[in-house]
Design a protein around this motif. Structure first.
Motif, PDB file in Angstrom:
ATOM      1  N   MET A 212       0.830  -1.204   0.000  1.00  0.00           N
ATOM      2  CA  MET A 212       0.000   0.000   0.000  1.00  0.00           C
ATOM      3  C   MET A 212       0.863   1.251   0.000  1.00  0.00           C
ATOM      4  O   MET A 212       0.577   2.225  -0.718  1.00  0.00           O
ATOM      5  N   MET A 213       1.946   1.229   0.779  1.00  0.00           N
ATOM      6  CA  MET A 213       2.822   2.393   0.833  1.00  0.00           C
ATOM      7  C   MET A 213       3.565   2.586  -0.491  1.00  0.00           C
ATOM      8  O   MET A 213       3.743   3.725  -0.964  1.00  0.00           O
ATOM      9  N   ALA A 214       3.974   1.486  -1.124  1.00  0.00           N
ATOM     10  CA  ALA A 214       4.635   1.577  -2.428  1.00  0.00           C
ATOM     11  C   ALA A 214       3.675   2.121  -3.476  1.00  0.00           C
ATOM     12  O   ALA A 214       4.061   2.927  -4.332  1.00  0.00           O
ATOM     13  N   CYS A 215       2.412   1.684  -3.413  1.00  0.00           N
ATOM     14  CA  CYS A 215       1.401   2.196  -4.343  1.00  0.00           C
ATOM     15  C   CYS A 215       1.181   3.688  -4.127  1.00  0.00           C
ATOM     16  O   CYS A 215       1.034   4.454  -5.093  1.00  0.00           O
ATOM     17  N   PHE A 216       1.203   4.089  -2.863  1.00  0.00           N
ATOM     18  CA  PHE A 216       1.050   5.511  -2.544  1.00  0.00           C
ATOM     19  C   PHE A 216       2.197   6.318  -3.154  1.00  0.00           C
ATOM     20  O   PHE A 216       1.981   7.390  -3.746  1.00  0.00           O
ATOM     21  N   ALA A 217       3.427   5.810  -3.032  1.00  0.00           N
ATOM     22  CA  ALA A 217       4.587   6.502  -3.609  1.00  0.00           C
ATOM     23  C   ALA A 217       4.469   6.582  -5.131  1.00  0.00           C
ATOM     24  O   ALA A 217       4.789   7.616  -5.744  1.00  0.00           O
ATOM     25  N   TRP A 218       3.993   5.489  -5.736  1.00  0.00           N
ATOM     26  CA  TRP A 218       3.848   5.473  -7.205  1.00  0.00           C
ATOM     27  C   TRP A 218       2.821   6.497  -7.662  1.00  0.00           C
ATOM     28  O   TRP A 218       3.023   7.193  -8.651  1.00  0.00           O
ATOM     29  N   ARG A 219       1.715   6.609  -6.928  1.00  0.00           N
ATOM     30  CA  ARG A 219       0.679   7.564  -7.304  1.00  0.00           C
ATOM     31  C   ARG A 219       1.172   8.998  -7.164  1.00  0.00           C
ATOM     32  O   ARG A 219       0.825   9.870  -7.965  1.00  0.00           O
ATOM     33  N   ILE A 220       2.010   9.237  -6.155  1.00  0.00           N
ATOM     34  CA  ILE A 220       2.578  10.575  -6.013  1.00  0.00           C
ATOM     35  C   ILE A 220       3.465  10.893  -7.201  1.00  0.00           C
ATOM     36  O   ILE A 220       3.379  11.977  -7.818  1.00  0.00           O
ATOM     37  N   ALA A 221       4.361   9.937  -7.567  1.00  0.00           N
ATOM     38  CA  ALA A 221       5.258  10.146  -8.714  1.00  0.00           C
ATOM     39  C   ALA A 221       4.459  10.288 -10.004  1.00  0.00           C
ATOM     40  O   ALA A 221       4.772  11.128 -10.857  1.00  0.00           O
ATOM     41  N   ARG A 222       3.420   9.504 -10.179  1.00  0.00           N
ATOM     42  CA  ARG A 222       2.598   9.559 -11.383  1.00  0.00           C
ATOM     43  C   ARG A 222       1.876  10.896 -11.482  1.00  0.00           C
ATOM     44  O   ARG A 222       1.751  11.489 -12.552  1.00  0.00           O
ATOM     45  N   GLY A 223       1.425  11.391 -10.318  1.00  0.00           N
ATOM     46  CA  GLY A 223       0.776  12.688 -10.321  1.00  0.00           C
ATOM     47  C   GLY A 223       1.722  13.778 -10.754  1.00  0.00           C
ATOM     48  O   GLY A 223       1.344  14.690 -11.474  1.00  0.00           O
ATOM     49  N   ARG A 224       3.020  13.648 -10.391  1.00  0.00           N
ATOM     50  CA  ARG A 224       4.003  14.648 -10.811  1.00  0.00           C
ATOM     51  C   ARG A 224       4.207  14.598 -12.299  1.00  0.00           C
ATOM     52  O   ARG A 224       4.281  15.631 -12.971  1.00  0.00           O
ATOM     53  N   ASP A 225       4.288  13.371 -12.866  1.00  0.00           N
ATOM     54  CA  ASP A 225       4.480  13.243 -14.309  1.00  0.00           C
ATOM     55  C   ASP A 225       3.331  13.844 -15.072  1.00  0.00           C
ATOM     56  O   ASP A 225       3.524  14.538 -16.093  1.00  0.00           O
TER      57      ASP A 225
END
Length: 229
Positions: A212-225
């Motif tokens: 869940m925490m890794a998914c959260f990090a991915w969504r943050i990075a994806r939002g930046r892209d």
């Protein structure tokens, strides 16, 4: 942008820590299963002579639940009653010292209901005892400390019992005696050998949180892209 990267980095760090906890629980599970296998092997093995005084200094938890046998003579001293709860309800374990060629050993003769305690008398004469070796319990029990002065015992602390009853040197272990046919109280053979093993559940929980925490990090990075696009 930097704040987004920092937040994603922190989330990944937490994911790594949580995954590490999951791996630790997997390792703990493997250790617990190996321990259970060792104990089951001891329980199934033939009884061996109880450790004599020359081995007392090396007794540790690895010796617990070893089936042992010992021959000796009962000391003429009143039993020590330590608080206990079994399938028969609340009561006491009745401990008596046995003088053997290898030194004095406290024998847990078995469980005694509360209303039967006064009827239990010291054993006399020679005896041959077979049972499970248990390491001394110096830390008290039932969230209470032993009170030797008032003869109140909540754990089987062999050294403290020996001092209180002036038994001299005793083994740093006691023996949970097997049941004796025809003897109702004290009732031996009630040792509960049980190990909690919830490590797999704990591991899956930590791994799920890490995911869940890794998914959260991915969504943050994806939002930046997406923001950059």
């Amino acid at each position: 942008m930097r704040a987004r990267w920092a937040l994603a980095g922190v989330a990944l760090l937490f994911a790594a820590v949580l995954a590490g906890l999951g791996v630790w629980q997997v390792e703990r599970r493997a250790w617990k299963l190996a321990l259970i296998d060792r104990v089951e092997a001891r329980l199934a093995a033939p009884a061996q002579p109880a450790p004599a005084r020359a081995r007392w200094a090396t007794i540790n938890d690895d010796d617990t639940y070893t089936r042992v046998t010992v021959t000796g003579t009962w000391q003429a001293t009143p039993p020590v009653f330590t608080q206990a709860v079994t399938d028969f309800g609340a009561g006491y374990w009745a401990l008596s010292p046995l003088d053997t060629a290898g030194g004095t050993i406290l024998i847990n003769r078995g469980f005694v209901p509360t209303d039967t305690r006064k009827a239990i008398v010291p054993p006399v004469g020679p005896a041959r005892i077979t049972g499970l070796l248990r390491v001394t319990e110096p830390d008290g029990g039932f969230l209470r400390d032993n009170d030797p002065a008032d003869d109140r015992w909540y754990s089987r602390d062999t050294a403290a019992i020996a001092r209180a009853r002036r038994l001299g040197p005793v083994a740093p272990y006691f023996i949970d005696a097997e049941a004796v046919p025809g003897v109702q109280w004290p009732r031996g053979g009630l040792t509960v050998v049980r190990f909690r093993n919830n490590h797999l559940v704990y591991a899956l929980t930590w791994f799920a949180l890490a995911a869940m925490m890794a998914c959260f990090a991915w969504r943050i990075a994806r939002g930046r892209d997406h923001a950059d696009g």
